[in-house]
Design a protein around this motif. Structure first.
Motif, PDB file in Angstrom:
ATOM      1  N   GLY A   8       0.518  -0.929   0.091  1.00 47.11           N
ATOM      2  CA  GLY A   8      -0.268   0.096  -0.151  1.00 47.11           C
ATOM      3  C   GLY A   8       1.024   1.377  -0.253  1.00 47.11           C
ATOM      4  O   GLY A   8      -0.091   2.455  -0.541  1.00 47.11           O
ATOM      5  N   GLY A   9       1.706   1.191  -0.062  1.00 47.71           N
ATOM      6  CA  GLY A   9       2.970   2.384  -0.169  1.00 47.71           C
ATOM      7  C   GLY A   9       3.378   2.700  -1.128  1.00 47.71           C
ATOM      8  O   GLY A   9       4.741   2.935  -1.326  1.00 47.71           O
ATOM      9  N   HIS A  10       2.483   2.674  -2.224  1.00 47.71           N
ATOM     10  CA  HIS A  10       3.040   2.836  -3.584  1.00 47.71           C
ATOM     11  C   HIS A  10       2.369   4.449  -3.897  1.00 47.71           C
ATOM     12  O   HIS A  10       1.575   4.292  -2.847  1.00 47.71           O
ATOM     13  N   THR A  11       3.022   5.146  -4.833  1.00 49.61           N
ATOM     14  CA  THR A  11       2.277   5.893  -5.128  1.00 49.61           C
ATOM     15  C   THR A  11       1.218   5.882  -6.202  1.00 49.61           C
ATOM     16  O   THR A  11       0.701   4.967  -7.073  1.00 49.61           O
ATOM     17  N   THR A  12       0.402   7.018  -6.276  1.00 44.11           N
ATOM     18  CA  THR A  12      -1.046   6.750  -6.716  1.00 44.11           C
ATOM     19  C   THR A  12      -1.678   7.703  -7.192  1.00 44.11           C
ATOM     20  O   THR A  12      -2.623   7.422  -7.440  1.00 44.11           O
ATOM     21  N   GLN A  13      -1.091   7.611  -7.771  1.00 47.43           N
ATOM     22  CA  GLN A  13      -1.536   8.451  -9.266  1.00 47.43           C
ATOM     23  C   GLN A  13      -2.013   7.667 -10.541  1.00 47.43           C
ATOM     24  O   GLN A  13      -1.530   6.254 -10.512  1.00 47.43           O
ATOM     25  N   VAL A  14      -2.609   8.100 -11.226  1.00 51.05           N
ATOM     26  CA  VAL A  14      -3.213   7.031 -12.304  1.00 51.05           C
ATOM     27  C   VAL A  14      -2.510   8.237 -13.641  1.00 51.05           C
ATOM     28  O   VAL A  14      -2.970   9.463 -13.724  1.00 51.05           O
ATOM     29  N   MET A  15      -1.601   7.400 -14.309  1.00 54.00           N
ATOM     30  CA  MET A  15      -0.872   7.752 -15.515  1.00 54.00           C
ATOM     31  C   MET A  15      -1.592   7.223 -16.357  1.00 54.00           C
ATOM     32  O   MET A  15      -2.022   6.479 -16.827  1.00 54.00           O
ATOM     33  N   GLY A  16      -1.934   8.602 -17.792  1.00 51.71           N
ATOM     34  CA  GLY A  16      -2.293   8.973 -18.875  1.00 51.71           C
ATOM     35  C   GLY A  16      -1.700   8.310 -19.981  1.00 51.71           C
ATOM     36  O   GLY A  16      -0.358   8.984 -19.828  1.00 51.71           O
ATOM     37  N   VAL A  17      -1.343   6.967 -20.359  1.00 50.63           N
ATOM     38  CA  VAL A  17       0.140   6.744 -21.334  1.00 50.63           C
ATOM     39  C   VAL A  17      -1.371   6.813 -23.521  1.00 50.63           C
ATOM     40  O   VAL A  17      -2.109   6.530 -23.376  1.00 50.63           O
ATOM     41  N   ASP A  18      -0.079   7.664 -23.716  1.00 47.02           N
ATOM     42  CA  ASP A  18      -0.594   7.724 -25.459  1.00 47.02           C
ATOM     43  C   ASP A  18      -0.516   6.949 -26.208  1.00 47.02           C
ATOM     44  O   ASP A  18       0.076   5.586 -25.837  1.00 47.02           O
ATOM     45  N   SER A  19      -0.974   6.954 -27.199  1.00 41.86           N
ATOM     46  CA  SER A  19      -0.699   5.591 -28.354  1.00 41.86           C
ATOM     47  C   SER A  19       0.780   5.734 -29.036  1.00 41.86           C
ATOM     48  O   SER A  19       1.485   4.781 -29.327  1.00 41.86           O
ATOM     49  N   GLY A  20       2.428   6.682 -28.328  1.00 39.42           N
ATOM     50  CA  GLY A  20       3.133   7.183 -29.102  1.00 39.42           C
ATOM     51  C   GLY A  20       4.079   6.039 -27.797  1.00 39.42           C
ATOM     52  O   GLY A  20       4.875   6.679 -27.738  1.00 39.42           O
TER      53      GLY A  20
END
Length: 196
Positions: free
Chosen positions: A157-169
């Motif tokens: 549970g000690g992980h960074t909690t952001q949601v990353m946006g990944v594009d097709s590139g």
């Protein structure tokens, strides 16, 4: 030629800076909730394992215009289910066209306990289209590090909690905090896909 998500995010930043997104009371003109990165993260072409036991790379196998990547784990009792609920709710707010251009991926931060089967069962509680990924801890840690997500083997549970946006590139030019609401996710996703 389709612009990258990075170009769309950069254009969006200019629009927001000009004050065009907050006019009147127009619900469609809400401010962008995510954080646009000046220097996007490069998504590594590292093979993980999906819930069918097949190889899956966040670079090679994310073909949609936008992939939302979150690191979490099955036995998480607070942040992980909240984020996954918000993402699932956001997906229901999108029209079919936008929905078809987005994938949601959970990479386990607890591969010592999360099996492909337990990940699949867990994700099906939120949305059966969500993709679950696992591997050995060192591989997951390296993928997380490339996306500025730190995880701790002793404390999943000690992980960074952001949601990353990944594009097709294969770049990650935007991220959202764990407390982003479903409406904010949906509005940002729609905006990015329209700008792109």
């Amino acid at each position: 030629m389709r612009r990258s998500l990075r170009a769309a995010a950069a254009a969006l930043t200019l629009v927001l800076a000009a004050g065009l997104a907050g006019c009147g009371g127009d619900d469609e003109a809400r401010p962008f909730s995510g954080t646009v990165l000046d220097n996007p993260y490069q998504v590594p072409d590292t093979e993980l394992i999906d819930t069918d036991g097949e190889p899956f790379s966040l670079a090679a196998d994310t073909d949609k215009r936008l992939t939302l990547v979150f690191f979490g784990y099955v036995n998480c009792v607070d942040i992980c289910p909240a984020v996954l609920n918000h993402l699932a709710s956001a997906m229901t707010r999108l029209d079919d066209r936008d929905r078809d251009d987005v994938d949601v991926v959970l990479v386990t931060s607890d591969p010592d306990h999360d099996t492909p089967e337990s990940l699949r069962t867990y994700l099906d509680r939120f949305d059966d289209s969500f993709i679950g990924l696992t591997s050995d801890f060192d591989t997951i840690e390296a993928v997380g590090r490339a996306l500025a997500v730190g995880i701790d083997r002793q404390d999943p549970g000690g992980h960074t909690t952001q949601v990353m946006g990944v594009d097709s590139g294969d770049e990650s030019p935007v991220f959202w905090s764990a407390d982003t609401s479903p409406a904010e996710f949906a509005a940002d996703i729609h905006t990015l896909l329209q700008e792109n």
